[in-house]
Design a protein around this motif. Structure first.
Motif, short mmCIF file in Angstrom:
data_model
loop_
_atom_site.label_atom_id
_atom_site.label_comp_id
_atom_site.label_asym_id
_atom_site.label_seq_id
_atom_site.Cartn_x
_atom_site.Cartn_y
_atom_site.Cartn_z
N TYR A 163 0.83 -1.12 0.01
CA TYR A 163 0.12 0.36 -0.20
C TYR A 163 0.92 1.98 0.03
O TYR A 163 2.56 1.32 0.62
CB TYR A 163 -0.49 -0.17 1.58
N GLU A 203 7.49 -2.38 13.95
CA GLU A 203 7.04 -3.66 13.06
C GLU A 203 8.20 -3.42 12.18
O GLU A 203 8.90 -2.36 11.86
CB GLU A 203 6.34 -2.91 11.77
N GLU A 205 11.61 -3.60 9.60
CA GLU A 205 11.06 -4.02 8.80
C GLU A 205 12.80 -3.62 7.69
O GLU A 205 13.46 -3.00 9.01
CB GLU A 205 9.82 -2.98 7.61
N LYS A 257 -0.76 4.26 10.33
CA LYS A 257 0.12 3.92 10.20
C LYS A 257 1.14 5.38 9.68
O LYS A 257 2.19 4.85 9.82
CB LYS A 257 0.40 3.08 8.94
MN MN Z 1 4.25 -1.54 7.57
#
Ligand code: MN
Length: 419
Positions: A163, A203, A205, A257
């Protein structure tokens, strides 16, 4: 091979054992010191090589780079020169730092102690895209919120799901984040409430930074993708799980987010990571031809997450690895551009949460505490289901092989109470 990757190379700059910043690494970042302006530096051991000062000494003649590329507040202008010049720049820097180089006597002009420097967000990020490319993470989330027998949605092994995120709130390591506020719906039968997020999560990443791509309408293939990737960073994609749960249907992530995502300050070039390539998982079912690839495009990068409560010792809550990705960067970039979407120098594409197959390898508190049902026992005797105010979350990462270490340093973020 890039000569900068030669494992026999040693630097005249002292590099401690276990330093992330060996002469085989040479990551780029933006630093300042004292009253000096922001400029481009390269990490070596505990030092920063000041590329602006190196250029002023005439040591980068015929490199294609000029003072304005290095006396810059971001790496974007430098990245605009493209992959082959950037690759050769790193080789030239390696030569300058090589044992026996006669610029060692200029150390006090061109080296800055990292302790005396401030690091800044290295990239003016144009667009930020987040993928969802770790199978274990997608499986865990599917088990928790849907059905363990159908944990992966039908598209997941056909499409690197992603996204469009928010570039404006990507922040540098060290920048604190206030706990976000928003709508939540704690019970099914009552109306939503407004207040501070109660289920704040990290998160784990990794991000990659692109170079200038092709014109709108053109696509980048998996075979071409490496030519359009500058390098990688650690990336903490902060998430407000309670806000996310209420808002995400039907258009996906939004305010849960976009309040902050934290990146590490040093961009490790893809060139420096080449020696650490490993095969990826067998992809079954077979992917469509535009997502197919040859060679090894996964990378063995050890990843770690620690939580440090205020005034206390840190606890390691996760040990994962970037090699656990199902979809690799080449596939992500090919997918992103297959419809003609254009990418530019300074775009950021993030992996999605990287969870390994075993407990202890999960890359979010959502998974570590299994939705809050299994509190994590911290070193200081406290427990964590999610992140508390004044906790500092620290992510670290490095690749290591045959005694050569190429690391990322860390991305560290303290959570402050709601504003
Ligand atoms: Mn993420």
């Amino acid at each position: 091979m890039n000569r900068a990757n030669d494992p026999s190379r040693k630097s005249w700059v002292f590099v401690p054992n276990n330093s992330d910043f060996s002469i085989q690494n040479l990551p780029f970042g933006i630093f300042s010191e004292g009253l000096g302006g922001k400029r481009v530096g390269v990490a070596i051991g505990n030092q920063i090589l000041d590329l602006s000062a190196v250029e002023k000494l005439g040591l980068l003649k015929n490199s294609g780079f000029h003072q304005s590329d290095f006396a810059a507040a971001t790496l974007n202008q430098m990245m605009g020169k493209g992959k082959s010049l950037l690759c050769e720049l790193r080789n030239k820097i390696s030569d300058l730092l090589l044992e026996g180089s006669d610029i060692a006597n200029k150390a006090d002009i061109i080296l800055i102690d990292q302790r005396n420097a401030s690091m800044h967000l290295p990239i003016k990020i144009g667009d930020y895209t987040d993928f969802y490319s770790s199978e274990q993470h997608a499986y865990n989330v599917g088990c928790m919120f849907r059905d363990p027998n159908n944990a992966l949605l039908p598209n997941w092994k056909h499409i690197p799901v992603g996204y469009h995120g928010r570039a404006s709130s990507v922040i540098n390591s060290g920048t604190p984040v206030h706990r976000p506020k928003g709508q939540q719906k704690p019970t099914d039968n009552d109306p939503p409430v407004f207040g501070p997020c109660k289920l704040l999560d990290f998160e784990l990443e990794m991000g990659f930074i692109t170079l200038e791509g092709k014109p709108l309408g053109d696509s980048i293939s998996t075979a071409e993708a490496n030519e359009y990737i500058f390098g990688m960073c650690l990336f903490n994609d902060w998430s407000a799980r309670d806000i996310q749960k209420w808002e995400y249907i039907p258009l996906g992530p939004f305010l849960a987010k976009n309040f902050a995502s934290s990146m590490s300050p040093w961009i490790v070039t893809l060139d420096a990571l080449e020696p650490f390539r490993v095969p990826g998982p067998v992809q079954d079912p077979k992917v469509l031809p535009y997502l197919d690839y040859d060679g090894d495009h996964h990378i063995d990068i050890n990843l770690q997450v620690a939580i440090q409560p205020e005034g206390s010792t840190e606890s390691i809550v996760c040990n994962s690895n970037y090699k656990h990705m199902y979809w690799n960067m080449q596939q992500q970039l090919a997918h992103h551009t297959v419809n003609g979407c254009d990418i530019h120098a300074g775009d950021l594409l993030a992996s999605g949460t990287i969870s390994g197959p075993e407990e202890g390898q999960f890359g979010s508190m959502l998974e570590i505490s299994w939705k809050g049902t299994k509190p994590f026992a911290m070193q200081d005797g406290s427990e964590r289901k999610f992140i508390q105010d004044l906790d500092t979350v620290i992510m670290r990462g490095h690749a290591e092989k045959d005694g050569i270490r190429v690391g990322f340093g860390e991305v560290s973020t303290k959570i402050l109470p709601t504003k």
